[in-house]
Design a protein around this motif. Structure first.
Motif, PDB file in Angstrom:
ATOM      1  N   LYS A  66      25.041  31.173  43.012  1.00 47.69           N
ATOM      2  CA  LYS A  66      25.009  32.432  43.750  1.00 47.69           C
ATOM      3  C   LYS A  66      24.490  33.548  42.832  1.00 47.69           C
ATOM      4  CE  LYS A  66      28.027  35.579  46.257  1.00 47.69           C
ATOM      5  NZ  LYS A  66      28.100  36.694  45.329  1.00 47.69           N
ATOM      6  N   GLY A  67      23.471  34.249  43.304  1.00 45.67           N
ATOM      7  CA  GLY A  67      22.934  35.357  42.512  1.00 45.67           C
ATOM      8  C   GLY A  67      21.780  34.959  41.611  1.00 45.67           C
ATOM      9  N   THR A  73      25.472  45.391  28.792  1.00 48.77           N
ATOM     10  CA  THR A  73      25.469  45.152  30.228  1.00 48.77           C
ATOM     11  C   THR A  73      26.102  43.804  30.568  1.00 48.77           C
ATOM     12  OG1 THR A  73      23.206  44.439  29.879  1.00 48.77           O
ATOM     13  CG2 THR A  73      23.512  46.562  30.918  1.00 48.77           C
ATOM     14  N   SER A  83      29.077  42.324  29.996  1.00 49.05           N
ATOM     15  CA  SER A  83      30.406  42.233  30.590  1.00 49.05           C
ATOM     16  C   SER A  83      30.394  42.805  32.013  1.00 49.05           C
ATOM     17  CB  SER A  83      31.429  42.964  29.721  1.00 49.05           C
ATOM     18  OG  SER A  83      30.976  44.244  29.387  1.00 49.05           O
ATOM     19  N   ARG A  84      29.544  43.819  32.236  1.00 51.81           N
ATOM     20  CA  ARG A  84      29.482  44.393  33.577  1.00 51.81           C
ATOM     21  C   ARG A  84      28.865  43.396  34.568  1.00 51.81           C
ATOM     22  NH1 ARG A  84      26.178  47.649  36.375  1.00 51.81           N
ATOM     23  NH2 ARG A  84      24.592  47.438  34.777  1.00 51.81           N
ATOM     24  N   ILE A  85      27.821  42.711  34.128  1.00 53.72           N
ATOM     25  CA  ILE A  85      27.179  41.742  35.021  1.00 53.72           C
ATOM     26  C   ILE A  85      28.109  40.560  35.291  1.00 53.72           C
ATOM     27  CG2 ILE A  85      25.271  40.096  35.180  1.00 53.72           C
ATOM     28  CD1 ILE A  85      24.572  43.066  35.647  1.00 53.72           C
ATOM     29  N   LEU A  86      28.812  40.118  34.238  1.00 53.14           N
ATOM     30  CA  LEU A  86      29.706  38.972  34.432  1.00 53.14           C
ATOM     31  C   LEU A  86      30.913  39.343  35.280  1.00 53.14           C
ATOM     32  CD1 LEU A  86      29.645  37.169  30.988  1.00 53.14           C
ATOM     33  CD2 LEU A  86      28.401  36.641  33.061  1.00 53.14           C
ATOM     34  N   ALA A  87      31.214  40.649  35.402  1.00 50.09           N
ATOM     35  CA  ALA A  87      32.330  41.064  36.246  1.00 50.09           C
ATOM     36  C   ALA A  87      31.928  41.119  37.718  1.00 50.09           C
ATOM     37  CB  ALA A  87      32.851  42.434  35.796  1.00 50.09           C
ATOM     38  N   GLN A  88      30.646  40.927  38.012  1.00 56.51           N
ATOM     39  CA  GLN A  88      30.213  40.852  39.411  1.00 56.51           C
ATOM     40  C   GLN A  88      30.629  39.487  39.961  1.00 56.51           C
ATOM     41  OE1 GLN A  88      28.951  43.666  40.532  1.00 56.51           O
ATOM     42  NE2 GLN A  88      28.976  44.474  38.450  1.00 56.51           N
ATOM     43  N   PRO A  89      30.726  39.395  41.280  1.00 50.93           N
ATOM     44  CA  PRO A  89      31.165  38.107  41.835  1.00 50.93           C
ATOM     45  C   PRO A  89      30.101  37.018  41.753  1.00 50.93           C
ATOM     46  CG  PRO A  89      30.828  39.703  43.587  1.00 50.93           C
ATOM     47  CD  PRO A  89      30.634  40.428  42.304  1.00 50.93           C
ATOM     48  N   ILE A  90      29.740  36.648  40.537  1.00 42.45           N
ATOM     49  CA  ILE A  90      28.832  35.522  40.317  1.00 42.45           C
ATOM     50  C   ILE A  90      29.395  34.697  39.172  1.00 42.45           C
ATOM     51  CG2 ILE A  90      26.701  36.624  41.079  1.00 42.45           C
ATOM     52  CD1 ILE A  90      26.181  37.136  38.024  1.00 42.45           C
ATOM     53  N   TYR A  91      28.913  33.476  39.035  1.00 45.17           N
ATOM     54  CA  TYR A  91      29.315  32.667  37.887  1.00 45.17           C
ATOM     55  C   TYR A  91      28.379  32.951  36.725  1.00 45.17           C
ATOM     56  CZ  TYR A  91      32.768  29.810  40.258  1.00 45.17           C
ATOM     57  OH  TYR A  91      33.889  29.381  40.887  1.00 45.17           O
ATOM     58  N   ARG A  92      28.870  32.622  35.547  1.00 47.18           N
ATOM     59  CA  ARG A  92      28.060  32.773  34.350  1.00 47.18           C
ATOM     60  C   ARG A  92      26.786  31.949  34.417  1.00 47.18           C
ATOM     61  NH1 ARG A  92      30.928  33.039  28.559  1.00 47.18           N
ATOM     62  NH2 ARG A  92      32.478  34.459  29.347  1.00 47.18           N
ATOM     63  N   LEU A 145      37.390  36.509  32.697  1.00 43.33           N
ATOM     64  CA  LEU A 145      36.190  36.526  31.856  1.00 43.33           C
ATOM     65  C   LEU A 145      36.453  35.854  30.512  1.00 43.33           C
ATOM     66  CD1 LEU A 145      34.694  40.054  32.528  1.00 43.33           C
ATOM     67  CD2 LEU A 145      33.998  37.866  33.448  1.00 43.33           C
ATOM     68  N   LEU A 150      35.245  34.005  41.800  1.00 42.60           N
ATOM     69  CA  LEU A 150      34.402  34.801  42.690  1.00 42.60           C
ATOM     70  C   LEU A 150      35.247  35.668  43.605  1.00 42.60           C
ATOM     71  CD1 LEU A 150      31.413  32.502  43.641  1.00 42.60           C
ATOM     72  CD2 LEU A 150      31.805  33.891  41.637  1.00 42.60           C
ATOM     73  N   LYS A 182      36.772  38.441  41.507  1.00 46.33           N
ATOM     74  CA  LYS A 182      35.816  39.460  41.071  1.00 46.33           C
ATOM     75  C   LYS A 182      35.289  40.282  42.238  1.00 46.33           C
ATOM     76  CE  LYS A 182      33.786  36.552  37.656  1.00 46.33           C
ATOM     77  NZ  LYS A 182      32.509  36.211  37.016  1.00 46.33           N
ATOM     78  N   ARG A 183      35.334  39.703  43.448  1.00 43.25           N
ATOM     79  CA  ARG A 183      34.890  40.471  44.611  1.00 43.25           C
ATOM     80  C   ARG A 183      35.790  41.681  44.836  1.00 43.25           C
ATOM     81  NH1 ARG A 183      32.598  36.127  47.026  1.00 43.25           N
ATOM     82  NH2 ARG A 183      34.587  35.169  47.514  1.00 43.25           N
ATOM     83  N   PRO A 216      33.726  48.295  31.845  1.00 45.66           N
ATOM     84  CA  PRO A 216      33.988  47.904  30.459  1.00 45.66           C
ATOM     85  C   PRO A 216      33.986  49.108  29.522  1.00 45.66           C
ATOM     86  CG  PRO A 216      32.082  46.735  31.350  1.00 45.66           C
ATOM     87  CD  PRO A 216      32.422  47.820  32.300  1.00 45.66           C
ATOM     88  N   GLY A 251      27.341  49.664  29.748  1.00 44.05           N
ATOM     89  CA  GLY A 251      25.891  49.760  29.585  1.00 44.05           C
ATOM     90  C   GLY A 251      25.177  49.532  30.908  1.00 44.05           C
ATOM     91  N   LEU A 292      23.801  41.373  43.718  1.00 42.44           N
ATOM     92  CA  LEU A 292      24.601  40.312  43.108  1.00 42.44           C
ATOM     93  C   LEU A 292      25.909  40.128  43.878  1.00 42.44           C
ATOM     94  CD1 LEU A 292      24.242  40.895  39.266  1.00 42.44           C
ATOM     95  CD2 LEU A 292      23.247  39.082  40.624  1.00 42.44           C
ATOM     96  N   ARG A 344      31.331  48.890  45.619  1.00 38.43           N
ATOM     97  CA  ARG A 344      31.762  47.518  45.895  1.00 38.43           C
ATOM     98  C   ARG A 344      33.082  47.461  46.649  1.00 38.43           C
ATOM     99  NH1 ARG A 344      32.147  44.699  40.477  1.00 38.43           N
ATOM    100  NH2 ARG A 344      33.159  43.201  41.825  1.00 38.43           N
TER     101      ARG A 344
END
Lengths: 317, 312
Positions: A9-10, A103, A105-114, B54, B74, B77-78, B84, B88, B105, B153
């Protein structure tokens, strides 16, 4: 217990953003300019050469890729040398750049997997490389038609398309390498240097190193003629560790229909062969299939390594 | 089914043999603003990362909105937005484009995303600069853009890691106002900080972190009561009267010290303000100020860690 949701996803969102970033970055513009200029130069020189020497050749168009006029190398060898540079430029700060910009940690905090982040980065890079290669291929054909005044034959098209696909895989190896370094090494400058060192070793020094390694591994016994064959084969095997060697073999076989083998051939094997007669396209592809698989495997291996490290990496530096 | 939106039991994180977070228990109620307070390296950020899934836990359990962040990341996180520490953004994109990217995303459709982005940007007062590249943004604007992302969100829980670090007082108070408005909207807010005043001004409860453990969870008043000596500290200003002479006759006064011109600081076992004021006025003094001095969170915090060190 299974993870919920799809790890993919994503991926497309990330891939398209990466591709858009690459397309608009000054870095990419510069390196593509370099590639375009050298390519145009090589093709132009090849056309001159072809005009001067041509007799009747059923695969005239393919000569555009392979004919070289001293001191310039041919288009195919230029690609083998420069495309890794393109891939490294696209990938060397893929992962560590996100940490650097804070960026990640912010991207990984979105509802997607690594998983999606790394897949997306690789896919985005491949997309850009694919577009660039296709453009280059079309430009070459355009130049060829204009300057040679001949349309390409079906065989030309099939072979050069196969060559295009193999080139994409070859560039993928280097992109995976650059991404792997960007995952392992936190400083983008260091990861760029590491990737460039590997590129220099494999593109330039490997052909000098491999004979030494081979002669140490299987020395030639002057009283045993078979040992000469063994030594040659060992040398070939060592040389083939370098993706540049594999790619060179693939390019030769696909772009020159009259070549029969990438290894040593005995006179007995050539019995009954019409020297210089072209092989069917599929036969040429079959001969270099191991090389193509090797390149593909290298790409997968490097990507898996990067993936493994990335999945376990701490979000915080 | 608990009413707690976040519940951690025995949460532990070890790097090698070193425990960074050492068996903490934490329960966060819906709609509250909880401050995670502690010095740098006390394990606040690691705890947050574990709550979000995380970072892998080394032990203990976490439930966020009744889900396991390691197994259903998921879904967690939703509903949980994370800002953080020193957030950034992509400098080559505009603020709006950055939000559009995270909206995609998150699976929002373009129309929906654009509407929500507009509302969120207006709320954090970034509408005017939304189409400028983030490279031109100040620190404060970046943080506000981060908050806009959480708003866009529709996060039910907002986790803010050091939201005010490195900001000037003006931007800090703007940011704190925004965070307060989050709480009014019913968003549960977790704020980590080492700046005590900030936590004190917005949080309904605090959790004190020290060396990977939580030493105390409760309201600021409870904390003051717990670490104080149980005494009242009163500051009184009065003219034309001998305050110590009057005060020492009151039952329960244990200490009287001068604290400036006509001002004394009195320690007593109970709240003697009414009695003291009455007596001072009866004796002809002109009382200008009488105040029960609050133990500020800072003092409580320092006292707390002093005690914690003594115990160690």
């Amino acid at each position: 217990m299974k993870r919920e949701g799809s790890p993919l996803k994503g991926v497309m969102t990330i891939a398209l953003k990466e591709a858009a970033d690459h397309m608009t970055s000054a870095r990419m513009h510069l390196i593509m300019l370099l590639v375009l200029l050298t390519a145009a130069d090589a093709v132009y020189a090849a056309i001159d050469q072809i005009k001067a020497t041509t007799s009747e050749d059923p695969f005239l168009f393919l000569k555009l890729f392979t004919v070289a006029r001293q001191p310039l190398p041919s288009f195919a060898s230029f690609m083998g040398f420069l495309l890794p540079l393109v891939a490294i430029a696209l990938g060397f700060d893929g992962v560590n750049g996100e940490y650097g910009r804070r960026t990640m940690s912010r991207i990984l905090a979105q509802p997607i997997y690594r998983d999606a982040v790394l897949f997306g980065k690789f896919l985005g890079g491949m997309l850009v490389i694919g577009i660039a290669l296709l453009t280059l291929w079309l430009l070459m054909f355009g130049l060829g038609i204009l300057l040679l005044g001949l349309p390409p034959s079906g065989g030309d098209m099939a072979r050069s398309l196969a060559y295009l696909a193999a080139t994409l895989v070859y560039t993928g190896v280097w992109l995976a390498l650059a991404l792997a370094f960007s995952t392992l090494i936190r400083a983008p400058a260091t990861s760029a240097l590491a990737a460039l060192s590997v590129w220099l070793i494999f593109s330039i020094f490997w052909s000098m190193i491999s004979p030494f390694v081979a002669s140490a591994l299987s020395p030639v016994d002057p009283y045993d003629p078979v040992s000469i064959v063994h030594a040659y084969e060992t040398g070939l095997a060592v040389a083939r560790i370098s993706p540049a060697t594999l790619y060179g073999e693939v390019a030769t076989m696909l772009l020159d229909p009259s070549s029969r083998s990438v290894g040593p051939l005995f006179m007995s094997q050539m019995q009954g062969a019409l020297v210089g007669a072209p092989l069917p396209t599929l036969q040429s592809i079959l001969i270099v299939w191991p090389q193509i698989s090797g390149l593909f495997a290298g790409m997968m291996l490097l990507f898996t390594g990067a993936y493994f490290v990335f999945q376990r990496q701490e979000v915080r530096a | 089914m608990s009413t707690h939106v976040i519940e951690a039991k025995g949460l532990t994180k070890r790097y090698g043999a070193v425990p960074v977070v050492d068996g903490i228990d934490l329960a966060v109620e819906e709609g509250e603003v909880l401050g995670l307070l502690g010095p740098n390296g006390a394990g606040k950020t690691t705890t947050i990362l574990m709550l979000l899934g995380l970072t892998e836990t080394s032990g203990g359990t976490v439930r966020v909105l009744d889900k396991d962040p390691a197994r259903e990341p998921l879904a967690v996180k939703r509903d949980v937005g994370y800002l953080p520490d020193s957030v950034g953004f992509y400098d080559n994109l505009s603020g709006r484009e950055n939000l559009r990217y995270t909206a995609r995303l998150g699976g929002l459709t373009t129309a929906e995303a654009d509407r929500k982005i507009d509302t969120a940007l207006a709320r954090v007062r970034l509408s005017d600069v939304a189409d400028r590249r983030v490279a031109t943004y100040s620190h404060g604007m970046r943080r506000r853009l981060g908050l806009a992302e959480l708003l866009m969100r529709d996060s039910r829980i907002a986790v803010l890691d050091e939201p005010t670090s490195g900001l000037d007082p003006q931007s800090t108070s703007e940011l704190l106002d925004l965070i307060r408005s989050f709480a009014k909207d019913g968003i549960t807010v977790l704020v980590s900080s080492h700046l005590l005043d900030i936590v004190q001004s917005i949080c309904s409860r605090v959790a004190l972190f020290n060396k990977g453990r939580i030493g105390f969870v409760g309201t600021v008043e409870e904390l003051a009561g717990k670490v104080g000596d149980g005494a009242f500290h009163i500051e009184v200003t009065a003219e034309n009267i001998d305050v110590p002479e009057t005060a020492k006759r009151i039952d329960g006064v244990s200490d009287i010290r001068p604290a400036g011109k006509d001002t004394w600081r009195i320690t007593a076992a109970r709240d003697i303000r009414a009695e003291l004021a009455k007596r001072l006025v009866e004796r002809g003094g002109s009382l200008t100020n009488i105040d029960a001095r609050h133990v500020s969170l800072g003092e409580a915090y320092n006292l707390f860690f002093k005690e914690a060190r003594h115990e160690a």
